[in-house]
Motif scaffolding. Structure first.
Motif: not given
Length: 179
Positions: A117-123
């Protein structure tokens, strides 16, 4: 078959990140050496050789720190997929070491989902930031290259990290091994 493709993709991204990091190290060494040689040449300590160096334009690489900023950002995102796939993030297992296998597996699944979730949000935010940089035509101060180029490079690695993080979360949710 999918796992092998995901693994290869993560390895290629890590390799690209490593190449960029090595090139940045070489560039910084050249820039620092050029800065020192330029200082010596301008001090008069090298006499005629110093004048020759000055005529050659020996000195620091213009915009070296701008290139380091962009390159390191890309490298960080490029290393994320392999780190996530191998479960190699820093862990503090002082409290969990005494817990059972099922609890540790559940915690691993939970953190894989959180990381995805965090990596998708950062992306997503990186994509939005890149669009802003493109829209306003921002460039770096010294070498004037468009800032969105650095965003685009980092975004390509971040998209890869997102795909692999989602894959890892899905594999953990279904109880399959990923490492």
């Amino acid at each position: 078959m999918l796992h092998i493709a995901i693994q290869k993709l993560a390895q290629v991204m890590a390799l690209l990140g490593g190449v960029v990091l090595c090139l940045l190290v070489i560039m910084v060494c050249i820039s620092v050496s050029g800065r020192e040689l330029s200082d010596l040449a301008h001090s008069g300590a090298l006499r005629g050789f110093g004048d020759w160096l000055i005529d050659l334009g020996v000195g620091p690489i213009l915009g070296d720190f701008e290139l380091v900023e962009a390159g390191v950002a890309f490298a960080i995102f490029a290393f994320l997929p392999l780190t996530q796939l191998q479960g190699a993030h820093a862990k503090v297992d002082v409290f969990t070491i005494g817990m059972g296998v099922r609890v540790n597996r559940a915690l691993g699944t939970f953190w894989s989902i959180v990381m995805a979730v965090i990596i998708v949000l950062i992306t997503w935010r990186l994509f939005v930031g890149m669009q802003d940089k493109m829209r306003y035509g921002e460039t770096t101060y010294l070498i004037q290259f468009p800032i969105w180029w650095a965003y685009a490079a980092s975004l390509s690695a971040a998209v890869t990290a997102s795909v692999i993080s989602l894959y890892c979360a899905a594999m953990r949710l279904t109880g399959q091994r990923i490492e």
